[in-house]
Motif scaffolding. Sequence first.
Motif, PDB file in Angstrom:
ATOM      1  N   THR A  91       0.975  -1.178   0.093  1.00 55.88           N
ATOM      2  CA  THR A  91       0.088  -0.048   0.266  1.00 55.88           C
ATOM      3  C   THR A  91       0.829   1.355   0.040  1.00 55.88           C
ATOM      4  O   THR A  91       1.850   1.273   0.756  1.00 55.88           O
ATOM      5  CB  THR A  91      -0.905  -0.201   1.352  1.00 55.88           C
ATOM      6  OG1 THR A  91      -1.700  -1.157   1.337  1.00 55.88           O
ATOM      7  CG2 THR A  91      -1.884   1.075   1.359  1.00 55.88           C
ATOM      8  N   GLY A  92       0.300   2.192  -0.846  1.00 54.15           N
ATOM      9  CA  GLY A  92       1.070   3.448  -0.732  1.00 54.15           C
ATOM     10  C   GLY A  92       2.505   3.521  -1.632  1.00 54.15           C
ATOM     11  O   GLY A  92       3.321   4.627  -1.721  1.00 54.15           O
ATOM     12  N   THR A  93       2.902   2.441  -2.543  1.00 52.67           N
ATOM     13  CA  THR A  93       3.842   2.453  -3.226  1.00 52.67           C
ATOM     14  C   THR A  93       4.048   2.759  -4.566  1.00 52.67           C
ATOM     15  O   THR A  93       4.638   3.048  -5.390  1.00 52.67           O
ATOM     16  CB  THR A  93       4.534   0.925  -3.469  1.00 52.67           C
ATOM     17  OG1 THR A  93       3.300   0.184  -3.731  1.00 52.67           O
ATOM     18  CG2 THR A  93       5.039   0.497  -1.866  1.00 52.67           C
ATOM     19  N   GLY A  94       2.470   3.117  -5.044  1.00 50.36           N
ATOM     20  CA  GLY A  94       2.276   3.824  -6.345  1.00 50.36           C
ATOM     21  C   GLY A  94       1.658   3.220  -7.441  1.00 50.36           C
ATOM     22  O   GLY A  94       1.479   3.314  -8.615  1.00 50.36           O
TER      23      GLY A  94
ATOM     24  N   MET B  98       7.914  -3.961  -1.917  1.00 46.41           N
ATOM     25  CA  MET B  98       7.202  -4.843  -1.093  1.00 46.41           C
ATOM     26  C   MET B  98       7.633  -4.497   0.253  1.00 46.41           C
ATOM     27  O   MET B  98       8.867  -4.163   0.685  1.00 46.41           O
ATOM     28  CB  MET B  98       7.530  -6.345  -1.319  1.00 46.41           C
ATOM     29  CG  MET B  98       6.855  -6.671  -2.813  1.00 46.41           C
ATOM     30  SD  MET B  98       7.271  -8.428  -3.130  1.00 46.41           S
ATOM     31  CE  MET B  98       6.006  -9.532  -2.380  1.00 46.41           C
ATOM     32  N   ARG B  99       6.853  -4.977   1.432  1.00 38.71           N
ATOM     33  CA  ARG B  99       7.241  -4.769   2.825  1.00 38.71           C
ATOM     34  C   ARG B  99       7.844  -6.133   3.386  1.00 38.71           C
ATOM     35  O   ARG B  99       7.140  -7.046   3.182  1.00 38.71           O
ATOM     36  CB  ARG B  99       6.216  -4.175   3.587  1.00 38.71           C
ATOM     37  CG  ARG B  99       5.604  -2.876   2.991  1.00 38.71           C
ATOM     38  CD  ARG B  99       6.321  -1.593   3.796  1.00 38.71           C
ATOM     39  NE  ARG B  99       5.820  -0.497   2.966  1.00 38.71           N
ATOM     40  CZ  ARG B  99       6.393   0.343   1.801  1.00 38.71           C
ATOM     41  NH1 ARG B  99       7.516  -0.279   1.438  1.00 38.71           N
ATOM     42  NH2 ARG B  99       6.122   1.311   1.464  1.00 38.71           N
TER      43      ARG B  99
ATOM     44  N   GLN C  16      -1.831  -6.468  -3.988  1.00 41.41           N
ATOM     45  CA  GLN C  16      -0.611  -6.023  -3.052  1.00 41.41           C
ATOM     46  C   GLN C  16       0.445  -7.205  -3.430  1.00 41.41           C
ATOM     47  O   GLN C  16       1.694  -6.804  -3.452  1.00 41.41           O
ATOM     48  CB  GLN C  16      -1.120  -5.958  -1.692  1.00 41.41           C
ATOM     49  CG  GLN C  16      -1.911  -4.886  -1.338  1.00 41.41           C
ATOM     50  CD  GLN C  16      -2.179  -4.605   0.118  1.00 41.41           C
ATOM     51  OE1 GLN C  16      -1.334  -5.015   1.019  1.00 41.41           O
ATOM     52  NE2 GLN C  16      -3.197  -3.787   0.553  1.00 41.41           N
ATOM     53  N   ILE C  17       0.069  -8.451  -3.088  1.00 44.32           N
ATOM     54  CA  ILE C  17       1.031  -9.625  -3.499  1.00 44.32           C
ATOM     55  C   ILE C  17       0.621 -10.384  -4.738  1.00 44.32           C
ATOM     56  O   ILE C  17      -0.577 -10.835  -4.868  1.00 44.32           O
ATOM     57  CB  ILE C  17       1.144 -10.587  -2.297  1.00 44.32           C
ATOM     58  CG1 ILE C  17       1.257  -9.601  -0.950  1.00 44.32           C
ATOM     59  CG2 ILE C  17       2.181 -11.503  -2.369  1.00 44.32           C
ATOM     60  CD1 ILE C  17       0.883 -10.544   0.415  1.00 44.32           C
TER      61      ILE C  17
END
Length: 508
Positions: free
Chosen positions: A56-59, A346-347, A325-326
């Motif tokens: 989330t929040g990576t573009g 990725m986190r 997300q994944i």
Amino acid sequence: MSSSEDFKKAIDAGFNFSGDSILLGTAMYDKTAVEKTPVRLPLSMVNRHGLIAGATGTGKTKTIQHLAESLSAKGVSVLLMDIKGDLSGIARPGTENPKITERIQKIGAEWKPTQVPVELMSISNEKGLRLRATVSEFGPVLLSKILELNENQQGAVTIVFKFCDDHQMPLLDIKDFREALRYVTSEGKAQIKEYGSISPATSGVIMRKLLELEQQGADNFFGEKSFEVNDLLRKDNNGFGYINVIRLCDMQDKPKLFSTFMLCLLAEVYAKFPELGDRAQPKLAIFIDEAHLIFREATKALMDQMETVIKLIRSKGVGVYFCTQIPGDIPDNILSQLGSKFQHAMRAFTAKDRTSIKLVAQNYPETAFYKTESLLTEMGIGEALVAVLDEKGTPAPLAHTLLFPPTTRMDILTPEEQDQIVKSSSIAAAYNEEIDRMSAYEMLTKKISAPASEEEAPSTSKKTVVKEDDGGIDIAGTIKAVSKNPIVKQVVRDFSRGLLGMLFGKSR
Ligand SMILES: Nc1ncnc2c1ncn2[C@@H]1O[C@H](COP(=O)(O)OP(=O)(O)O)[C@@H](O)[C@H]1O
Ligand SMILES: [Mg+2]
């Protein structure tokens, strides 16, 4: 590790296309932008589908926005599933700010605000053109899949469709289907003898599943006026393809309705669009944000249908892009069909995160220029590891890319701006008119009295029509009344499509 010069050479050679393409951004080496080292997506590969993934929040959403507006400018139409409601800003030109200026300088390209044509759409009560489909268009096979029916129950659904088809009773909404099912399992029992019989238990299950679908708001979706998918392909006077934004903000807790809708739309696009072959320029690109929602509650059967549609729709010039997300959120058999990948950062918070990162890294081609696994967690916002196909359909070099910023507004529209767009639409009013014309429900509950005049049955009907039956319904009479209506003729013709299950009955 090779030098930055070798890197630039490799990227320049790998992205040197002769045909038209979309500029994605500039390549990055050692986490630094290499100016004027363009990374591109060939237009001819847009129909090879794609994945946009990242935390989330990576573009991710901005990547969708950039792809969508760039495709529009090339005359390709776009369909955006706006689940979080953060894509509406695409309808207004962007404004330059210091961050954009800095980014553009690093990329070494020109940026100017663009106005793209946008149509807002909805499958619920959100603002916009109402998208609907009739139950008969859906067809027995797809309807059964959505309701997760077993073979026996699917047989019963087919009988209801066949009965209504033979008696030219339009199945428009769920109410029609429910009433038809009720009828053939009670006073109309005798009339379906030739096709088989439906047990009370079977009918009970189907009724229950219909209720479940209705509780997610499906009755808003089924009905008329049925959406003509060719309306997605409009262009404005400047030759820009329309960006059709479907507002699905209320879909997050209705995964079943969402997957029903998606599958129906894709099937319809598949059925209506002509075959173009694999190398054609794309006609339509579909972006599905929060795509994991489609698959969250999907059964194996539904997944298989989705896989089939994705495979077949390519030759119609349609590319489908899943955003999530994944990558693991997308089933493997669909993931393996996605030609372009935009992997944002990725986190690595949990052990599970680290496992996914390893897995993702392994799925990218070997490269001398990056340590993919560590890069996956180190990329900045609005950067992505881009893996696309070149014009020949073979993988272009893997490129860590500083992505081009959207030239439309990065913020959302105000409610007033939304109203304005809906009001100025040339097609929304026609679709938004409420119609509930005579269909199976009315015909079976005898709300319509038989006509006085004795006109000929329509020429489209070669079927034997049951006259009076023990239920006392004059079907022949009502059909004559309905058939005078030109829209009904269309629906009756549509029946055969649903029944043959063009795509879903025969595809495997
Ligand atoms: N390509 C880009 N150009 C400029 N800014 C960007 C870009 N991508 C992301 N950003 C910035 O990062 C923020 C979050 O991006 P967003 O696309 O909403 O993330 P996600 O969809 O992954 O949650 C945006 O509001 C914007 O400020
Ligand atoms: Mg997003």
